[in-house]
Design a protein around this motif. Structure first.
Motif, PDB file in Angstrom:
ATOM      1  N   LYS A 291       0.809  -1.223   0.000  1.00 22.50           N
ATOM      2  CA  LYS A 291       0.000   0.000   0.000  1.00 22.50           C
ATOM      3  C   LYS A 291       0.844   1.275   0.000  1.00 22.50           C
ATOM      4  CE  LYS A 291      -3.868  -2.168   2.375  1.00 22.50           C
ATOM      5  NZ  LYS A 291      -4.498  -2.260   3.686  1.00 22.50           N
ATOM      6  N   LEU A 292       2.136   1.125   0.367  1.00 23.29           N
ATOM      7  CA  LEU A 292       2.993   2.318   0.421  1.00 23.29           C
ATOM      8  C   LEU A 292       2.991   3.098  -0.880  1.00 23.29           C
ATOM      9  CD1 LEU A 292       6.290   1.575   2.345  1.00 23.29           C
ATOM     10  CD2 LEU A 292       4.729   3.447   2.717  1.00 23.29           C
ATOM     11  N   MET A 293       2.798   2.388  -2.007  1.00 25.39           N
ATOM     12  CA  MET A 293       2.871   3.096  -3.289  1.00 25.39           C
ATOM     13  C   MET A 293       1.701   4.069  -3.468  1.00 25.39           C
ATOM     14  SD  MET A 293       1.831   0.552  -6.294  1.00 25.39           S
ATOM     15  CE  MET A 293       0.808  -0.861  -6.094  1.00 25.39           C
ATOM     16  N   PHE A 294       0.690   3.953  -2.613  1.00 21.43           N
ATOM     17  CA  PHE A 294      -0.439   4.874  -2.726  1.00 21.43           C
ATOM     18  C   PHE A 294      -0.343   6.025  -1.732  1.00 21.43           C
ATOM     19  CE2 PHE A 294      -2.195   0.770  -4.163  1.00 21.43           C
ATOM     20  CZ  PHE A 294      -2.494   1.138  -5.461  1.00 21.43           C
ATOM     21  N   ASP A 295       0.698   6.012  -0.910  1.00 25.10           N
ATOM     22  CA  ASP A 295       0.811   7.053   0.104  1.00 25.10           C
ATOM     23  C   ASP A 295       1.075   8.418  -0.537  1.00 25.10           C
ATOM     24  OD1 ASP A 295       0.998   7.764   2.922  1.00 25.10           O
ATOM     25  OD2 ASP A 295       3.054   8.291   2.416  1.00 25.10           O
ATOM     26  N   PHE A 526      -6.326   4.145   6.576  1.00 24.07           N
ATOM     27  CA  PHE A 526      -5.443   4.628   5.496  1.00 24.07           C
ATOM     28  C   PHE A 526      -6.302   5.072   4.309  1.00 24.07           C
ATOM     29  CE2 PHE A 526      -2.750   3.343   1.714  1.00 24.07           C
ATOM     30  CZ  PHE A 526      -2.021   4.511   1.725  1.00 24.07           C
ATOM     31  N   ASN A 527      -6.032   6.280   3.828  1.00 17.52           N
ATOM     32  CA  ASN A 527      -6.933   6.825   2.803  1.00 17.52           C
ATOM     33  C   ASN A 527      -6.371   6.745   1.385  1.00 17.52           C
ATOM     34  OD1 ASN A 527      -5.048   8.813   2.636  1.00 17.52           O
ATOM     35  ND2 ASN A 527      -6.205  10.294   3.814  1.00 17.52           N
ATOM     36  N   TYR A 528      -5.379   5.940   1.179  1.00 11.87           N
ATOM     37  CA  TYR A 528      -4.779   5.737  -0.153  1.00 11.87           C
ATOM     38  C   TYR A 528      -4.391   7.063  -0.812  1.00 11.87           C
ATOM     39  CZ  TYR A 528      -5.818   0.770  -0.008  1.00 11.87           C
ATOM     40  OH  TYR A 528      -5.832  -0.552   0.329  1.00 11.87           O
ATOM     41  N   GLY A 529      -3.785   7.920  -0.023  1.00  9.11           N
ATOM     42  CA  GLY A 529      -3.220   9.167  -0.558  1.00  9.11           C
ATOM     43  C   GLY A 529      -4.247  10.197  -0.958  1.00  9.11           C
ATOM     44  N   ALA A 530      -5.477  10.074  -0.444  1.00  9.23           N
ATOM     45  CA  ALA A 530      -6.519  11.023  -0.856  1.00  9.23           C
ATOM     46  C   ALA A 530      -6.258  12.399  -0.276  1.00  9.23           C
ATOM     47  CB  ALA A 530      -7.869  10.515  -0.380  1.00  9.23           C
ATOM     48  N   VAL A 531      -6.480  13.395  -1.109  1.00  6.36           N
ATOM     49  CA  VAL A 531      -6.468  14.769  -0.587  1.00  6.36           C
ATOM     50  C   VAL A 531      -7.884  15.308  -0.764  1.00  6.36           C
ATOM     51  CG1 VAL A 531      -4.049  15.272  -0.987  1.00  6.36           C
ATOM     52  CG2 VAL A 531      -5.683  15.644  -2.804  1.00  6.36           C
ATOM     53  N   ALA A 532      -8.161  16.449  -0.166  1.00  9.42           N
ATOM     54  CA  ALA A 532      -9.524  16.983  -0.222  1.00  9.42           C
ATOM     55  C   ALA A 532     -10.026  16.971  -1.662  1.00  9.42           C
ATOM     56  CB  ALA A 532      -9.529  18.389   0.322  1.00  9.42           C
ATOM     57  N   SER A 533     -11.111  16.261  -1.902  1.00  7.23           N
ATOM     58  CA  SER A 533     -11.555  16.075  -3.280  1.00  7.23           C
ATOM     59  C   SER A 533     -12.552  17.138  -3.695  1.00  7.23           C
ATOM     60  CB  SER A 533     -12.185  14.699  -3.411  1.00  7.23           C
ATOM     61  OG  SER A 533     -13.294  14.657  -2.565  1.00  7.23           O
ATOM     62  N   ILE A 585     -12.549   1.565  -8.573  1.00  9.40           N
ATOM     63  CA  ILE A 585     -11.920   2.875  -8.839  1.00  9.40           C
ATOM     64  C   ILE A 585     -10.421   2.768  -8.576  1.00  9.40           C
ATOM     65  CG2 ILE A 585     -11.835   5.296  -8.068  1.00  9.40           C
ATOM     66  CD1 ILE A 585     -14.773   4.893  -7.156  1.00  9.40           C
ATOM     67  N   ILE A 586      -9.607   3.336  -9.476  1.00  6.13           N
ATOM     68  CA  ILE A 586      -8.145   3.289  -9.252  1.00  6.13           C
ATOM     69  C   ILE A 586      -7.812   4.210  -8.076  1.00  6.13           C
ATOM     70  CG2 ILE A 586      -5.878   3.762 -10.255  1.00  6.13           C
ATOM     71  CD1 ILE A 586      -7.074   3.287 -13.010  1.00  6.13           C
ATOM     72  N   PRO A 587      -7.155   3.682  -7.018  1.00  6.62           N
ATOM     73  CA  PRO A 587      -6.842   4.543  -5.868  1.00  6.62           C
ATOM     74  C   PRO A 587      -5.921   5.690  -6.286  1.00  6.62           C
ATOM     75  CG  PRO A 587      -6.359   2.246  -5.390  1.00  6.62           C
ATOM     76  CD  PRO A 587      -6.642   2.330  -6.838  1.00  6.62           C
ATOM     77  N   SER A 588      -6.272   6.864  -5.889  1.00  5.07           N
ATOM     78  CA  SER A 588      -5.434   8.030  -6.219  1.00  5.07           C
ATOM     79  C   SER A 588      -5.770   9.129  -5.236  1.00  5.07           C
ATOM     80  CB  SER A 588      -5.732   8.506  -7.633  1.00  5.07           C
ATOM     81  OG  SER A 588      -7.061   8.974  -7.675  1.00  5.07           O
TER      82      SER A 588
END
Ligand SMILES: Nc1ncnc2c1ncn2[C@@H]1O[C@H](COP(=O)(O)OP(=O)(O)OP(=O)(O)O)[C@@H](O)[C@H]1O
Length: 868
Positions: A291-295, A526-533, A585-588
């Motif tokens: 999962k680190l690759m999505f941080d 863990f939010n898979y690197g999400a920022v305020a959408s 959905i592709i995590p981003s």
């Protein structure tokens, strides 16, 4: 008259006797060695305690007594340690020969055992592989206890890391330093409790540092005294002082070595603590390593080259921490001791002058210190890039060789190497000018000023008294000068440590970032690197309004909003696999607004699941496991084929089932079986490095567990025969090929690797299997055989593929359509499915019917074009 000279022995004896009587007033007559020692110690004690003895003699007795005690202690500890080592060696030799007589040497030894507490005992071979004696090697194993992982500690630490990362204490703390806060958190890992062995080592080190300073002070005084003895021509005093000199040299040299050893030991212990901490959080069920690759910080060099961070950065950080500690503690203790002593000799004015000098020069040096932390960090990152590129090249050597990609690879490697060299040189270049300034100030200015300060009291006393007491002056000067130089040395080390601290800041930042990222990824939220959408714009606007009134509240709200982005539900221990309304959905960083591959996906295998049976399904018992002649599972196995064009998101469905991708939509529900009952076969077969063939078949079971469960190699042979890989075993005699160690990824062919996956399925017997393009390198007849095996043993399986030919082995078909993430699920073999396939055949036949007409049109066009 001729004077007869006494023999040499007598003269030495006379000298020793006179030395005792004149220096410490001890009259010796006909004493043995044993009585001499008691007599001497008793006499010295009397002198020290007595108040009627002249002060000089009392002082001398004190010095002599303390040097004797210190040297005896040093020798005693050395002798006892040596004795202890000899006893251990003899005992182990005895046990070894004793055991050998009783038990024949075993071929295999366990490498680890798990205790009931969850702790693990590992046996690590102490000898290097270069040692020739194989039998001896087996017996020389070091037992290492690895304590169990304490999840509470990680939960607690998670918040500490988060607080420091968000700099929450910045407003509440009067003095805020990012470095100190980071260090404070990291130190909890390095020294977890007050009574931890590392804190004992640290205390010991401080003890030795104090002792070293005290000894230096002592040696300085003795040095001055010896010079005075020489100048005054006092032979006996000189001999006595020399004896003390040699005595005190024993603890002095011991102390120096002990400090170095303790520093190294402490650094290694710190490294062990940090590495174990990272291993526990990096490699556990939460799959942080994937999962680190999505941080959010996945692109930083610390995470990108995590192999380098875990191995090299940790070593550098631990070494730097320990050396900075020693480099600061040592001079600080020196400064305190020496300045107290010098104050008596030079007066407060002198000491104030010295310290003023230190502060001014310290300020100058601090001002011109280059940003070594950043430079060290950049150089370490370049090091990691270069290293990992080579690693990548080794892992893909065959592919590169086929593509003839050497020139491109060489250019890339050269570029990375040059960057590394440039950054390393940059560090040295930036240090160059600083080193000049540092040397000029610390080496020369300080020693020069040292002479001035040391000579001031002598000049002043000579002028005021008008008498030049050369011998005393000489002694005072020597003592003061030596102390001044030591003080200067202490000060310079303190100044040098400015540079070390700057470097340590860089390493601390890297290690802290690594651990903070690991904690983020390891968190359940863990939010898979999400920022305020974008969809949360409203929330942010509200927050901005809040910001003006309450900053803390804002951070809390913002965080929870970020964390609540993954809203799907996962149900475990389900007796089947079910996806309900799941958006793939592709995590981003866009979270739920990211690229949607498939919409509202819903399917289930088996189609009917008894709700009661969903709780108690577990692995089969061992007896049943070993019996491969019967179907493994009750009832008919169900199967689903997922078909779809490239990149439509087929593998992503597997990722969701394996829980490595999140479910963003709130109404998405994933139901999966217990961990032991699900087996996902990835598109790219994986083989452990440096393992035996057995390790590859039983993966992900460890060989220790294999033997613990009492599973026999015969079962593996049977499985290999089922998947038609038994010819591999014939490459060795008996079952010995199972013990063969090789790089199996390179040894096995594409088809063999895929068949090995089926062997793994047969070995583990999971109720549910997900196969991703698991037979695309296998011939049609072998493919048929393998799918029939799955059916024979009644596995439930989901196959991901692009080939409609696999339809015949499945009950259900899920087609992912090209347009907009839609899909179609149908039961195969039913009238509906047959008509749908018939319809497809009809439409293809219709298209084929037009072919002759299209060919005629093409011919016409060709003739027209040739005329033109
Ligand atoms: N970690 C990732 N980061 C970003 N995009 C990704 C990631 N993993 C997959 N994707 C993208 O998701 C899409 C679907 O990938 P997936 O592997 O599910 O395709 P697939 O249907 O299995 O394709 P194929 O049949 O070629 O194996 C692809 O466009 C891929 O580039």
């Amino acid at each position: 008259m001729v004077e007869t000279k006494a023999p040499l022995g007598n003269r030495v004896q006379q000298l020793v006797l006179r030395l005792h009587s004149q220096c410490i007033g001890l009259q010796l007559k006909e004493v043995t060695l044993r009585s001499y020692i008691t007599l001497l110690l008793r006499h010295l004690l009397v002198l020290v305690k007595s108040s009627s003895v002249p002060q000089r003699r009392k002082r001398r007795a004190q010095i002599l007594l303390s040097s004797i005690i210190l040297s005896s202690l040093t020798v005693l500890s050395g002798v006892s340690y040596g004795g202890y080592q000899i006893i251990i060696k003899v005992l182990s030799m005895y046990r070894y020969s004793h055991d050998r007589r009783k038990i024949p040497p075993l071929r295999r030894t366990r490498s680890q055992t798990q205790l009931a507490t969850g702790a693990r005992i590992m046996y690590i071979s102490e000898k290097s592989s270069l040692d020739s004696n194989e039998l001896d090697k087996d017996h020389r194993r070091k037992k290492i206890l690895i304590p169990p992982k304490d999840d509470d500690v990680y939960e607690h630490d998670k918040f500490l890391f988060k607080n420091v990362e968000l700099e929450r204490g910045k407003n509440s703390q009067l003095f805020y330093s990012k470095f100190l806060n980071q260090m404070n958190v990291l130190f909890r890992i390095l020294i977890p409790t007050l009574w931890h062995k590392n804190s004992i080592l640290l205390t010991l080190q401080i003890g030795f540092l104090v002792m070293r300073t005290w000894l230096s002070l002592f040696v300085a005084k003795l040095d001055g005294q010896i010079v005075k003895d020489i100048i005054a021509g006092r032979g006996k005093r000189f001999l006595l002082d020399l004896a003390i000199w040699f005595l005190i040299a024993i603890p002095a040299s011991y102390t120096n070595s002990a400090i170095k050893l303790l520093q190294r030991k402490l650094s290694l212990n710190f490294r062990v603590n940090l590495t174990r901490y990272i291993h526990d959080i990096y490699l556990d069920k939460k799959l942080s390593f994937y999962k680190l690759m999505f941080d959010t910080k996945a692109s930083s060099s610390v995470i990108k080259n995590i192999d380098n961070s875990i191995s090299n950065d940790i070593t550098r950080f631990c070494d730097a921490t320990c050396s900075v500690f020693a480099n600061i503690a040592k001079p600080v203790i020196d400064l305190i001791f020496f300045s107290v002593y010098l104050r008596d000799n030079l007066g407060s004015f002198g000491v104030a002058g010295i310290f003023f000098n230190y502060f001014v020069t310290g300020y100058i040096l601090r001002r011109y210190t280059p940003p070594l932390g950043k430079l060290a960090s950049a150089s370490s990152a370049a090091d990691g890039d270069y290293y990992s590129y080579h690693l990548n090249l080794i892992n893909n050597n065959e592919e590169v060789a086929f593509y003839q990609g050497t020139p491109v690879e060489r250019i890339k490697v050269k570029e990375l190497y040059e960057t590394l060299m440039e950054r390393m040189l940059n560090v040295s270049k930036r240090k160059f000018c600083y080193n000049i300034l540092q040397d000029y100030i610390l080496k020369y200015t300080w020693s020069g000023l040292g002479y001035v300060f040391a000579s001031i009291p002598i000049v002043l006393t000579t002028i005021s008294s008008g008498v030049n007491a050369e011998q005393t002056n000489m002694r005072d000067f020597i003592v003061n000068k030596r102390l001044m130089l030591s003080l200067a040395d202490a000060g310079s080390r303190l100044m040098h440590s400015i540079k070390d601290i700057s470097q340590l800041t860089g390493y601390t930042n890297r290690i802290f970032s690594l651990l903070a990222a690991l904690h983020r990824v390891h968190s359940n939220k863990f939010n898979y690197g999400a920022v305020a959408s974008v969809s949360n714009k409203q929330l942010i606007t509200n927050e901005l309004a809040v910001k003006k009134t309450d900053d803390t509240l804002k951070i809390g709200k913002y965080q929870s909003q970020k964390e609540d982005i993954i809203r799907g539900t996962v149900q475990r221990n389900f007796n089947g696999i079910r996806l309900e309304n799941i958006d793939v959905i592709i995590p981003s960083n866009q979270a739920g607004d990211g690229i949607k591959l498939i919409r509202k996906l819903t399917f289930q295998i088996p189609t009917f699941v008894d709700p009661i049976s969903s709780k108690a399904e577990s692995m089969l018992d061992i007896k049943e496991m070993n019996d491969t002649t019967f179907p493994f599972f009750q009832g008919p196995g169900s199967s689903l084929l997922i078909l779809g064009p490239n990149s439509c998101g087929k593998t992503s469905i597997q990722r969701i089932i394996a829980e490595i991708w999140p479910i963003y939509n709130k109404n998405g529900l994933l139901s999966i079986p217990a961990e032991d009952n699900l087996f996902c076969v990835p598109q790219k077969p994986y083989f452990t490095r440096g393992g035996t063939l057995r390790d590859q078949i039983i993966y992900p079971m460890s060989s220790d567990e294999f033997y613990d469960r009492g599973i026999k190699d015969a079962q593996l042979v049977q499985i290999m025969a089922e998947v038609h890989l038994d010819y591999l075993l014939k490459r060795g005699t008996g079952f010995s090929y199972l013990d063969n160690v090789a790089d199996w990824k390179d040894v096995l062919s594409g088809g063999e690797k895929q068949r090995m996956n089926f062997a793994r399925i047969l070995f583990h017997k999971p109720r549910f299997v997900v196969l991703d393009e698991a037979t695309n390198a296998i011939s049609a007849d072998m493919e048929d055989h393998l799918f029939n095996i799955l059916k024979k043993y009644r596995f439930n399986f989901i196959t991901i593929s692009q080939r409609p030919a696999l339809i015949e082995y499945h009950d259900l078909l899920l087609e992912i359509l090209e347009e907009g993430g839609s899909w179609r699920l149908q039961t195969l073999g039913t009238d509906e499915a047959i008509t749908s396939i018939d319809n497809e055949i009809d439409s293809l036949e219709k298209k084929l019917a037009n072919v002759s007409q299209w060919e005629l049109e093409r011919e016409k066009l060709k003739t027209v074009l040739s005329v033109v």
